[in-house]
Design a protein around this motif. Structure first.
Motif, PDB file in Angstrom:
ATOM      1  N   THR A  99      19.622  12.797  -4.439  1.00 30.82           N
ATOM      2  CA  THR A  99      21.039  13.112  -4.231  1.00 30.82           C
ATOM      3  C   THR A  99      21.865  11.820  -4.180  1.00 30.82           C
ATOM      4  OG1 THR A  99      20.412  15.124  -3.116  1.00 30.82           O
ATOM      5  CG2 THR A  99      22.636  14.309  -2.670  1.00 30.82           C
ATOM      6  N   ALA A 100      22.848  11.728  -5.082  1.00 29.49           N
ATOM      7  CA  ALA A 100      23.547  10.447  -5.278  1.00 29.49           C
ATOM      8  C   ALA A 100      24.223   9.945  -4.002  1.00 29.49           C
ATOM      9  CB  ALA A 100      24.571  10.596  -6.401  1.00 29.49           C
ATOM     10  N   ASP A 101      24.930  10.812  -3.299  1.00 33.77           N
ATOM     11  CA  ASP A 101      25.643  10.358  -2.098  1.00 33.77           C
ATOM     12  C   ASP A 101      24.678   9.948  -0.984  1.00 33.77           C
ATOM     13  OD1 ASP A 101      28.469  10.455  -2.698  1.00 33.77           O
ATOM     14  OD2 ASP A 101      28.267  12.637  -2.829  1.00 33.77           O
ATOM     15  N   THR A 102      23.576  10.646  -0.879  1.00 39.95           N
ATOM     16  CA  THR A 102      22.597  10.311   0.159  1.00 39.95           C
ATOM     17  C   THR A 102      21.949   8.962  -0.166  1.00 39.95           C
ATOM     18  OG1 THR A 102      22.222  12.696   0.393  1.00 39.95           O
ATOM     19  CG2 THR A 102      20.655  11.249   1.500  1.00 39.95           C
ATOM     20  N   LEU A 103      21.679   8.753  -1.436  1.00 39.56           N
ATOM     21  CA  LEU A 103      21.109   7.475  -1.867  1.00 39.56           C
ATOM     22  C   LEU A 103      22.096   6.330  -1.604  1.00 39.56           C
ATOM     23  CD1 LEU A 103      18.826   5.904  -3.314  1.00 39.56           C
ATOM     24  CD2 LEU A 103      19.869   6.552  -5.509  1.00 39.56           C
ATOM     25  N   ALA A 104      23.367   6.568  -1.888  1.00 35.27           N
ATOM     26  CA  ALA A 104      24.378   5.525  -1.652  1.00 35.27           C
ATOM     27  C   ALA A 104      24.514   5.243  -0.155  1.00 35.27           C
ATOM     28  CB  ALA A 104      25.719   5.958  -2.243  1.00 35.27           C
ATOM     29  N   ALA A 105      24.437   6.289   0.661  1.00 30.81           N
ATOM     30  CA  ALA A 105      24.521   6.122   2.120  1.00 30.81           C
ATOM     31  C   ALA A 105      23.330   5.297   2.614  1.00 30.81           C
ATOM     32  CB  ALA A 105      24.549   7.475   2.813  1.00 30.81           C
ATOM     33  N   LEU A 106      22.196   5.514   2.006  1.00 29.95           N
ATOM     34  CA  LEU A 106      20.990   4.750   2.354  1.00 29.95           C
ATOM     35  C   LEU A 106      21.190   3.267   2.045  1.00 29.95           C
ATOM     36  CD1 LEU A 106      17.889   4.158   2.730  1.00 29.95           C
ATOM     37  CD2 LEU A 106      17.547   5.169   0.481  1.00 29.95           C
ATOM     38  N   LYS A 107      21.703   2.995   0.854  1.00 29.35           N
ATOM     39  CA  LYS A 107      21.904   1.590   0.456  1.00 29.35           C
ATOM     40  C   LYS A 107      22.909   0.911   1.381  1.00 29.35           C
ATOM     41  CE  LYS A 107      20.495   2.142  -4.333  1.00 29.35           C
ATOM     42  NZ  LYS A 107      20.908   2.486  -5.683  1.00 29.35           N
ATOM     43  N   LEU A 108      23.962   1.640   1.731  1.00 29.95           N
ATOM     44  CA  LEU A 108      24.975   1.088   2.632  1.00 29.95           C
ATOM     45  C   LEU A 108      24.360   0.788   4.005  1.00 29.95           C
ATOM     46  CD1 LEU A 108      27.997   0.493   3.334  1.00 29.95           C
ATOM     47  CD2 LEU A 108      28.187   2.902   3.989  1.00 29.95           C
ATOM     48  N   SER A 109      23.568   1.712   4.501  1.00 30.42           N
ATOM     49  CA  SER A 109      22.952   1.525   5.830  1.00 30.42           C
ATOM     50  C   SER A 109      22.067   0.289   5.848  1.00 30.42           C
ATOM     51  CB  SER A 109      22.107   2.747   6.209  1.00 30.42           C
ATOM     52  OG  SER A 109      22.877   3.921   6.142  1.00 30.42           O
ATOM     53  N   LYS A 110      21.336   0.092   4.761  1.00 30.32           N
ATOM     54  CA  LYS A 110      20.464  -1.087   4.683  1.00 30.32           C
ATOM     55  C   LYS A 110      21.303  -2.361   4.684  1.00 30.32           C
ATOM     56  CE  LYS A 110      16.726  -1.084   1.931  1.00 30.32           C
ATOM     57  NZ  LYS A 110      15.934  -0.778   0.701  1.00 30.32           N
ATOM     58  N   LYS A 111      22.378  -2.312   3.910  1.00 33.82           N
ATOM     59  CA  LYS A 111      23.251  -3.476   3.815  1.00 33.82           C
ATOM     60  C   LYS A 111      23.846  -3.844   5.178  1.00 33.82           C
ATOM     61  CE  LYS A 111      27.318  -4.396   1.406  1.00 33.82           C
ATOM     62  NZ  LYS A 111      28.340  -3.724   0.642  1.00 33.82           N
ATOM     63  N   LEU A 112      24.127  -2.829   5.972  1.00 36.86           N
ATOM     64  CA  LEU A 112      24.733  -3.077   7.283  1.00 36.86           C
ATOM     65  C   LEU A 112      23.692  -3.449   8.352  1.00 36.86           C
ATOM     66  CD1 LEU A 112      27.403  -0.204   7.293  1.00 36.86           C
ATOM     67  CD2 LEU A 112      27.816  -2.653   6.997  1.00 36.86           C
ATOM     68  N   GLY A 113      22.432  -3.454   7.954  1.00 33.95           N
ATOM     69  CA  GLY A 113      21.402  -3.964   8.870  1.00 33.95           C
ATOM     70  C   GLY A 113      20.658  -2.911   9.675  1.00 33.95           C
ATOM     71  N   ALA A 114      20.956  -1.636   9.446  1.00 31.34           N
ATOM     72  CA  ALA A 114      20.238  -0.589  10.184  1.00 31.34           C
ATOM     73  C   ALA A 114      18.860  -0.376   9.568  1.00 31.34           C
ATOM     74  CB  ALA A 114      21.034   0.713  10.139  1.00 31.34           C
ATOM     75  N   ASP A 115      17.949   0.173  10.355  1.00 23.80           N
ATOM     76  CA  ASP A 115      16.655   0.596   9.806  1.00 23.80           C
ATOM     77  C   ASP A 115      16.862   1.966   9.161  1.00 23.80           C
ATOM     78  OD1 ASP A 115      15.437  -1.629  10.704  1.00 23.80           O
ATOM     79  OD2 ASP A 115      14.094  -0.631  12.133  1.00 23.80           O
ATOM     80  N   THR A 116      16.171   2.211   8.052  1.00 28.67           N
ATOM     81  CA  THR A 116      16.353   3.491   7.363  1.00 28.67           C
ATOM     82  C   THR A 116      15.030   4.235   7.252  1.00 28.67           C
ATOM     83  OG1 THR A 116      16.091   2.372   5.224  1.00 28.67           O
ATOM     84  CG2 THR A 116      18.349   2.700   6.011  1.00 28.67           C
ATOM     85  N   LEU A 117      15.102   5.502   7.601  1.00 34.82           N
ATOM     86  CA  LEU A 117      13.933   6.380   7.529  1.00 34.82           C
ATOM     87  C   LEU A 117      14.332   7.587   6.693  1.00 34.82           C
ATOM     88  CD1 LEU A 117      11.196   7.650   8.561  1.00 34.82           C
ATOM     89  CD2 LEU A 117      12.496   8.530  10.499  1.00 34.82           C
TER      90      LEU A 117
END
Ligand code: M6R
Length: 364
Positions: free
Chosen positions: A108-126
């Protein structure tokens, strides 16, 4: 390939007990849920300051149930976002936060973009993903796979149940690692959860009542799904499923919010489906149901077996097996799916491929 079922959706609804059992299998350490195979250890889970759930559609509804569970059982703050909103609202996330992305397809494009943003901001992503090796699974720091097997029908059913399953396991584990419950209590939660697949199997046997109620819904122009707390989350999913495949306009409302505007929509015969499985909220929901009933609504109510509801409250009653209140979303998912399914079938809709929709939304 449909295994004797008329549609993939019905087949997938029936696959839920097995999918749930597969999704929890092997994910325990001394009887406590454990996801260290994914790289996310108990120690890490104990430390996150805040948790975010980010997803779209049905997967977002699974996240909402996750929020209620984690906040209630583990006392950790959880924020739920629609991915297409999250990514454009300058979210306040960073180091020490955990962002959980939920997606059946993992594309899902928006979910993938949200993931990339979260990584960029320094959060851990699961990520909680069904399709192995999908983009979201590959890009996230940690991935917990759900084991629903391929989901063909555009309307998500078994993928939702296994997403919920992971939400429960995470809530139980978090409650334990945060010291809110002890190991015995955690094992007791798990034991109760393990009864769910059999209870779903039993629920799936009673098709006639859903077909009958669907025949009462099929001619509606519009309907409402209402509930409170965990039942509100389920009512959002029920409403989406029904409108997605039957094309009947449907909205979901927190029962207590009706009188702030929406109740003016109620006219004679309009269906209102009320989910009321939570004991501490039952009286409150009944009073909301009586308000819509007094204005002519045709009420379908979903309650537990033991719930005391006077006979004048609902036109049609769906009874669910008694269970711990917090487990109810696992069981209410069945009636909401079957009501949507049979209503769409009666209306002659293309159940597995509703118009204008794609199984995986790879555009923004
Ligand atoms: O593949 P995903 O879980 O990321 O998909 C998210 C939504 O597009 C999906 O759940 C959609 O809402 C379903 N068709 C609902 O039944």
């Amino acid at each position: 390939e449909k295994g004797g079922y008329e549609h993939f959706m019905l087949k997938e609804i029936h696959e839920q007990p097995v999918a749930i059992a597969k999704t929890i299998a092997g994910r325990f350490k001394d009887g406590i849920p454990d996801f260290s195979e994914s790289g996310i250890t108990a120690e890490m889970l104990g430390k996150y300051k805040r948790i975010y759930m980010v997803a779209c559609g049905t997967a977002m509804h699974a996240g909402l149930v996750g929020k209620y569970l984690i906040e209630k059982l583990a006392r950790v703050e959880v924020t739920v976002d629609i991915a297409s909103e999250f990514r454009y609202r300058s979210p306040l996330i960073g180091e020490g936060d955990l962002v959980i992305l939920i997606s059946q397809s993992g594309e899902t494009a928006d979910t993938l973009a949200a993931l990339k943003l979260s990584k960029k901001l320094g959060a851990d992503t699961l990520s909680v993903v069904n399709v192995i090796g999908s983009s979201i699974a590959r890009e996230s720091d940690y991935v917990i796979y759900t084991h629903a097997g391929p989901e063909i029908s555009v309307a998500s059913t078994k993928a939702y149940s296994v997403q919920l399953t992971i939400m429960y396991m995470l809530a139980f584990q978090l409650a334990y690692v945060r010291g809110v419950i002890d190991a015995d209590q955690c094992r007791e939660y798990v034991r109760k959860f393990q009864e769910i697949p059999d209870e779903i199997t039993a629920l799936l046997e009673d098709k006639e009542q859903y077909q009958y109620i669907a025949s009462k819904l099929m001619n509606a122009d519009s309907l409402l799904y209402i509930g409170r707390g965990l039942d509100y989350a389920t009512s959002m999913e029920g409403s989406l499923k029904l409108k997605e495949i039957s094309y009947i306009h449907s909205e979901s409302y927190a029962a207590g919010e009706l009188k702030h505007g929406t109740i003016s929509l109620i006219t004679e015969g309009m269906p209102v489906i009320a989910i009321a499985t939570q004991e501490d909220l039952l009286e409150k929901t009944i009073s909301n149901v009586l308000e819509v009933k007094a204005r002519g609504a045709m009420v379908v109510m979903l309650c537990k077996e033991k719930a005391q509801v006077a006979s004048n409250v609902a036109d049609y009653m769906i009874r669910l097996p008694d269970c711990e209140d917090f487990l109810a979303p696992m069981l209410t998912s069945i009636p909401i799916q079957l009501l949507a399914y049979y209503t769409a079938v009666l209306k002659g809709r293309d159940v597995d491929k509703p118009r204008n929709l794609a199984k995986s939304v790879t555009v923004e």
